[in-house]
Design an enzyme around this catalytic site. Structure first.
Site, PDB file in Angstrom:
ATOM      1  N   SER A 117      33.410 -17.719  20.601  1.00  0.00           N
ATOM      2  CA  SER A 117      32.107 -18.218  20.178  1.00  0.00           C
ATOM      3  C   SER A 117      32.159 -19.015  18.885  1.00  0.00           C
ATOM      4  O   SER A 117      31.268 -19.818  18.630  1.00  0.00           O
ATOM      5  CB  SER A 117      31.110 -17.058  20.045  1.00  0.00           C
ATOM      6  OG  SER A 117      31.672 -15.989  19.343  1.00  0.00           O
ATOM      7  N   HIS A 150      30.327 -17.376  13.612  1.00  0.00           N
ATOM      8  CA  HIS A 150      29.520 -18.360  14.336  1.00  0.00           C
ATOM      9  C   HIS A 150      29.024 -19.446  13.384  1.00  0.00           C
ATOM     10  O   HIS A 150      29.076 -20.639  13.692  1.00  0.00           O
ATOM     11  CB  HIS A 150      28.314 -17.676  14.978  1.00  0.00           C
ATOM     12  CG  HIS A 150      28.692 -16.785  16.119  1.00  0.00           C
ATOM     13  ND1 HIS A 150      27.768 -16.007  16.799  1.00  0.00           N
ATOM     14  CD2 HIS A 150      29.889 -16.532  16.711  1.00  0.00           C
ATOM     15  CE1 HIS A 150      28.379 -15.339  17.751  1.00  0.00           C
ATOM     16  NE2 HIS A 150      29.665 -15.633  17.714  1.00  0.00           N
TER      17      HIS A 150
END
Length: 298
Positions: free
Chosen positions: A171, A226
């Site tokens: 991610s 992230h």
């Protein structure tokens, strides 16, 4: 029915030459031109039913296969080994190990590792949904550079800011792809029809469900990573788009973004290796013992 329509093409970045195609689809007509004579082409045809720009000879597909294989290995070995230590041994991101042992591989290998089945499924769907389309449009080289540097940037920030945590997952790189896609939308939003804008809202909602929402609802999701991946992807996105114009102002902007990008990585490295995190290194010795015992039991 189809959804996720966007304007993209597989050539250079030029809004005047763009042709519409879809990130995802349920329309089998998108696969009509794929030759069925070979197994490779039949598989590609099946993929194009859902992802119209899907190709097997892409980094998107190659990385996805590696991630699936890695997860199978983790799943099999986790029956007689502590999962955290198993991930640690396979190269999970862990700040103290990077600083104390200079395990630089821990900045990129986590992109190919996942904690559990929901984790890898959500990431693979997001990765293929965005990856096939963006790689077709920006090219293999630019896609590879952004994917890897976004992953490294996210893992660097995580290692520097959360020194006691161990983290894995694609991610960080996917958030770099999200930044690239947002930059594309900003650059070309006026060229979209109302129907295409509506489809982008739908695709955005799916991204929220798959990636952003779990970031704040699961203890195993790396929010800091992230954010770091998104920053790296956003800076590279600006560099990619600025090089498609010839004005002196745009050239200066491109140079400025390159400098900011380099400084971002340099600052993270200096911050990470300037920290005294040896007292937080609780995994290296513990996992060495656990893994040794698991080998004896085998």
């Amino acid at each position: 029915s189809t959804w996720g329509t966007i304007f993209l093409n597989s050539g250079r970045i030029n809004s005047e030459e763009m042709k519409p195609y879809e990130i995802v689809s349920m329309n089998p007509n998108f696969a009509e031109n794929v030759d069925d004579n070979k197994l490779w082409n039949r598989l590609e045809r099946k993929l194009r039913i859902f992802f119209p720009k899907a190709k097997l000879k892409t980094f998107t597909f190659f990385f996805s296969i590696i991630q699936i294989i890695a997860y199978i290995i983790i799943w099999v070995r986790s029956y007689n080994t502590d999962t955290i230590c198993l991930l640690f041994s396979m190269g999970a991101n862990y700040g103290p190990a990077i600083q104390n042992h200079f395990d630089i591989h821990r900045l990129i290998l986590p992109v190919f590792l996942h904690f559990d089945l929901p984790h890898i499924c959500a990431n693979l769907l997001s990765q293929t949904m965005l990856g096939f389309a963006l790689e077709a449009y920006f090219g293999h080289g630019r896609f590879l550079l952004l994917y890897l540097l976004s992953g490294i940037g996210g893992n660097l920030l995580e290692a520097a800011m959360n020194t006691e945590a161990i983290s894995v997952g694609a991610s960080t790189s996917i958030f770099g792809l999200i930044a690239l896609h947002i930059a594309y939308l900003k650059e070309n939003w006026s060229a979209f029809t109302e129907e295409q804008k509506k489809n982008h809202y739908i695709a955005g909602g799916i991204s929220l469900l798959l990636i952003i929402v779990p970031s704040f609802t699961s203890n195993h999701i790396d929010v800091i990573g992230h954010f770091g991946g998104f920053i790296a992807g956003a800076l590279l996105s600006m560099i990619y788009y600025k090089q498609s114009t010839e004005s002196d102002r745009r050239k200066k902007l491109k140079a400025a973004f390159i400098i900011i990008f380099v400084l971002y990585f340099a600052a993270l490295f200096m911050f990470l290796f300037g920290l005294d995190v040896r007292s937080f290194d609780r995994l290296s010795g513990y996992c060495a013992s656990v893994l040794q015992l698991s080998l004896i039991h085998i």
